[in-house]
Design a protein around this motif. Sequence first.
Motif, PDB file in Angstrom:
ATOM      1  N   LEU A 116     -87.054  19.091 -17.540  1.00 35.76           N
ATOM      2  CA  LEU A 116     -86.068  18.786 -16.454  1.00 35.76           C
ATOM      3  C   LEU A 116     -85.307  18.450 -17.563  1.00 35.76           C
ATOM      4  CD1 LEU A 116     -84.999  17.752 -14.695  1.00 35.76           C
ATOM      5  CD2 LEU A 116     -85.839  15.214 -15.144  1.00 35.76           C
ATOM      6  N   LYS A 117     -84.967  17.509 -18.622  1.00 35.09           N
ATOM      7  CA  LYS A 117     -84.049  17.897 -20.395  1.00 35.09           C
ATOM      8  C   LYS A 117     -83.540  19.292 -20.719  1.00 35.09           C
ATOM      9  CE  LYS A 117     -84.603  13.437 -20.322  1.00 35.09           C
ATOM     10  NZ  LYS A 117     -83.260  12.254 -19.725  1.00 35.09           N
ATOM     11  N   CYS A 118     -84.310  20.050 -20.914  1.00 28.98           N
ATOM     12  CA  CYS A 118     -84.130  21.347 -20.979  1.00 28.98           C
ATOM     13  C   CYS A 118     -83.331  21.776 -20.292  1.00 28.98           C
ATOM     14  CB  CYS A 118     -85.312  22.393 -21.146  1.00 28.98           C
ATOM     15  SG  CYS A 118     -85.892  21.287 -22.863  1.00 28.98           S
ATOM     16  N   GLY A 119     -83.719  21.600 -19.000  1.00 35.64           N
ATOM     17  CA  GLY A 119     -82.798  22.898 -17.990  1.00 35.64           C
ATOM     18  C   GLY A 119     -81.348  22.031 -17.435  1.00 35.64           C
ATOM     19  N   GLN A 120     -81.432  20.717 -17.047  1.00 34.68           N
ATOM     20  CA  GLN A 120     -80.062  19.511 -17.358  1.00 34.68           C
ATOM     21  C   GLN A 120     -79.421  20.749 -18.328  1.00 34.68           C
ATOM     22  OE1 GLN A 120     -81.479  16.161 -17.306  1.00 34.68           O
ATOM     23  NE2 GLN A 120     -81.001  15.958 -15.423  1.00 34.68           N
ATOM     24  N   LEU A 121     -79.796  20.240 -19.786  1.00 27.57           N
ATOM     25  CA  LEU A 121     -79.084  20.974 -20.722  1.00 27.57           C
ATOM     26  C   LEU A 121     -79.233  22.928 -20.951  1.00 27.57           C
ATOM     27  CD1 LEU A 121     -77.791  20.235 -23.274  1.00 27.57           C
ATOM     28  CD2 LEU A 121     -79.718  20.499 -24.635  1.00 27.57           C
ATOM     29  N   MET A 122     -79.214  23.634 -19.606  1.00 30.09           N
ATOM     30  CA  MET A 122     -78.391  24.727 -19.938  1.00 30.09           C
ATOM     31  C   MET A 122     -77.633  24.732 -18.800  1.00 30.09           C
ATOM     32  SD  MET A 122     -82.934  26.094 -19.711  1.00 30.09           S
ATOM     33  CE  MET A 122     -82.413  28.351 -19.368  1.00 30.09           C
TER      34      MET A 122
END
Length: 160
Positions: A130-136
């Motif tokens: 979730l966190k990496c996806g949001q950052l991406m």
Amino acid sequence: MSNNNKKRASWRDYFLSIAEVVGTRATCPGASVGVVIVDPQTNRILSTGYNGSAPGDQHCTDVKCLKSPEINDNHCRRVIHAETNAIGHAARYGTALKGAHMYTSFSRGLAIGYALPRRYDGPLSDFPCLKCGQLMQATGIKEAYLKEGLNIVRFYNEAS
């Protein structure tokens, strides 16, 4: 002498191979993931990243992983994911990622039930977290490719 019969790697296979090599720099034994972020118009590498501690912090390979006993998700609390490290590296050196493509050595075999960001188009249930996806999404990365071949995540956002 050149071998004219040798098949050239596709750009996708080329960048996924580089992501595998980048993953060999990982400093957490729990997962050796590598990432390459590329400008799809020029096929130029914009940034790379791997699982590891923040610059200046101790590495899991030196002092062991930092796990929370109250949270049984097998995640190391010391490590920064490869995706986040690659995005951070680009930010540190002023490299824009709008419209970029990400290639990762991450595979379903490494997954521990990651959640996807809300807006995606793809068959995946475990990449990115979730966190990496949001950052991406926030940085404008348009697509992400896994080493497993057909899996593609496409992000739909105003930043791209």
